[in-house]
Design an enzyme around this catalytic site. Structure first.
Site, PDB file in Angstrom:
ATOM      1  CD1 TRP A 223      -2.165   2.039   0.332  1.00  0.00           C
ATOM      2  CD2 TRP A 223      -2.847   1.360   2.361  1.00  0.00           C
ATOM      3  NE1 TRP A 223      -3.174   2.878   0.753  1.00  0.00           N
ATOM      4  CE2 TRP A 223      -3.610   2.497   1.986  1.00  0.00           C
ATOM      5  CE3 TRP A 223      -3.102   0.760   3.596  1.00  0.00           C
ATOM      6  CZ2 TRP A 223      -4.603   3.042   2.816  1.00  0.00           C
ATOM      7  CZ3 TRP A 223      -4.097   1.305   4.414  1.00  0.00           C
ATOM      8  CH2 TRP A 223      -4.832   2.422   4.030  1.00  0.00           C
TER       9      TRP A 223
ATOM     10  CE1 TYR B  88      -4.449  -0.663  -0.653  1.00  0.00           C
ATOM     11  CE2 TYR B  88      -2.788  -2.306  -1.134  1.00  0.00           C
ATOM     12  CZ  TYR B  88      -3.895  -1.887  -0.424  1.00  0.00           C
ATOM     13  OH  TYR B  88      -4.446  -2.733   0.520  1.00  0.00           O
TER      14      TYR B  88
ATOM     15  CB  CYS C  72      -0.349  -1.676  14.590  1.00  0.00           C
ATOM     16  SG  CYS C  72      -1.902  -0.845  14.983  1.00  0.00           S
TER      17      CYS C  72
END
Ligand SMILES: NC(=O)c1ccc[n+]([C@@H]2O[C@H](COP(=O)([O-])OP(=O)(O)OC[C@H]3O[C@@H](n4cnc5c(N)ncnc54)[C@H](OP(=O)(O)O)[C@@H]3O)[C@@H](O)[C@H]2O)c1
Length: 327
Positions: free
Chosen positions: A21, A57, A205
Site C-alpha cells: 500500500w 493503492y 499496526c
C-alpha cells in the site's frame, strides 16, 4: 521462510508477505519508485514470495511498480491483488458491479505486466451489489484461468458464507495484529473451520509495532496516520506504553525485537500470513527474525496482560473503511 498453503489451490505462500500500500504513495505521504522496486527485490531475496497490492493503492501506481519490479521475475512471486473499489477525485468508494470487476481485472493484468493473478480478492463488500453476483464473476475469472485463487477482504463470516454458496473461496484478508484482534471472535474461527488462509493486514499496526513511532514523530502530507485514532493523543500515550512494555518483554524473554514478536504472535494464532508493509528494502532486513520459533502459553498470557494494563481506551482500524457509492 515458513510457508502456508492457500486453501486447496496448490499455491504455497510465504508466511510473511510484502504489503505494498505505502509503495503506491496515496495515504502514505508519497513514495519513491527506485526505493519501492528495491523493496520488492529485497522481499524476494528474503524468501518472501507473496506480494499483496491493490488497484486503489496510488490509483494504479502500486500495481505498476510491482509489475516493473517483477519483470523477468514473475515466476518467483505470487501476486495477490484486489478488486471492487473505484475512485474519483482522489477518494475511494466501493464498486463491485460486474462491469467494474471485469474492467479492473483487465487494468490490473496490464499494470502488473502478467496474464494471470495468483490470488484475486474482493477488497471490501459492496452493499449495493448482491454478494452472490460478485462471487459469480470471481468464479468466472477462475474458470477462465485469469486468476488462480479467490479471496475476500473485510468480509464477515455471514458474507463469506453467501459468497461460498456460489464460488470457491480460498483466503480472507482481515485487519489483524496485537492491537486489532476483533477477528478472534468470528473470522479467525471461521477460517480455521473452512480451511481458508488468513492474510493478516496491518501486521505492524502501521509501524507502531516496530518501536519507531514516538510522541514527537510527524507524518508527511496525506499520511493516514495523521487521522488514525491510535496515533493521536490521548490514545497514543497508551499505545506507546504498550509498545515499550512489549519491546522489553520480547528482548528479555526471547532476545528478539518487538516487530519479530508482533509478527510471530500473528503466525502462532492459526493459518495466517502476516502482511508486512514496506516501501524501502531496509525495512525488510529483519523479516527472518520472526521465523523458526514460537510463543509459549506463558508468553501469550503475559502479552495479554500487558495489552490490558496499558490500553484502557482501545481504537480499531474502522477509520480506514471506504464509503459505499452515492446513488
Ligand atoms: N485489505 C485491506 O483493506 C487492507 C488494509 C490495509 C492494509 N492492507 C494490506 O496490508 C499491508 C500491510 O499493512 P500496512 O502497510 O497498512 O501497515 P503495516 O504493515 O502495519 O505497517 C507498514 C509501515 O510500517 C513501517 N515499517 C515497516 N517496516 C519497518 C521497519 N523495519 N522499521 C520501522 N518501520 C517499519 C513503514 O512505515 P514508514 O515507511 O512510514 O516508516 C510501513 O509503511 C498493506 O501494505 C496492504 O498490502 C490491506
Amino acid at each position: 521462510m515458513e510457508t502456508l498453503p492457500i486453501g486447496q489451490t496448490g499455491l504455497n505462500a510465504s508466511r510473511i508477505a510484502l504489503g505494498s500500500w505505502a509503495i503506491g504513495g496515496w495515504m502514505w505521504g508519497g513514495s519513491e519508485e527506485s526505493e519501492a522496486i528495491a523493496a520488492v527485490h529485497a522481499a524476494l531475496d528474503h524468501g518472501i514470495n507473496l506480494i499483496d497490492t491493490a488497484p486503489v493503492y496510488g490509483f494504479g501506481y502500486s500495481e505498476e511498480i510491482i509489475g516493473k519490479a517483477l519483470a523477468g521475475r514473475r515466476e518467483r512471486a505470487l501476486i495477490a491483488t484486489k478488486v471492487g473499489l473505484d475512485w474519483r477525485d482522489g477518494k475511494a468508494m466501493r464498486n463491485s458491479t460486474p462491469q467494474r470487476l471485469r474492467q479492473e481485472l483487465e487494468d490490473s493484468l496490464r499494470r502488473l505486466g502478467t496474464d494471470y493473478i495468483d490470488l484475486y480478492q474482493i477488497h471490501w463488500p459492496d452493499p449495493r451489489v448482491p454478494i452472490e453476483e460478485t462471487a459469480e464473476m470471481m468464479a468466472e475469472f477462475l474458470r477462465e484461468g485469469r486468476i488462480r485463487a479467490i479471496g475476500v477482504s473485510n468480509f464477515s463470516p455471514e458474507q463469506m458464507m453467501a459468497f461460498s454458496s456460489v464460488a470457491p473461496l480460498h483466503a480472507v484478508q482481515p485487519p489483524y495484529n496485537l492491537f486489532e484482534r476483533t477477528i478472534e471472535a468470528d473470522v479467525l474461527p471461521y477460517a480455521r473451520q473452512r480451511d481458508l488462509a488468513v492474510l493478516a493486514y496491518g501486521a505492524l499496526c502501521r509501524g507502531l509495532l516496530t518501536g519507531t513511532v514516538t510522541a514527537s514523530r510527524r507524518f508527511a502530507g496525506d499520511d493516514l496516520r495523521n487521522h488514525d485514532p491510535k496515533f493521536r493523543p490521548p490514545r497514543l500515550e497508551q499505545y506507546l506504553a504498550a509498545v515499550d512494555a512489549l519491546a522489553q518483554f520480547a528482548r528479555a524473554r526471547y532476545g528478539e525485537s518487538i516487530s519479530a514478536l508482533a509478527v510471530r504472535w500473528i503466525l502462532d494464532q492459526g493459518p495466517t500470513v502476516a502482511l508486512w508493509g514496506a516501501r524501502r528494502a531496509d525495512q525488510l532486513s529483519t523479516v527472518g527474525e520472526a521465523m523458526g520459533w514460537s510463543l509459549d502459553a506463558e508468553a501469550l498470557a503475559e502479552i495479554d496482560r500487558i495489552l490490558t494494563a496499558c490500553i484502557t481506551d482501545p481504537a480499531g482500524p474502522e477509520f480506514m473503511a471506504p464509503p459505499a457509492r452515492v446513488a
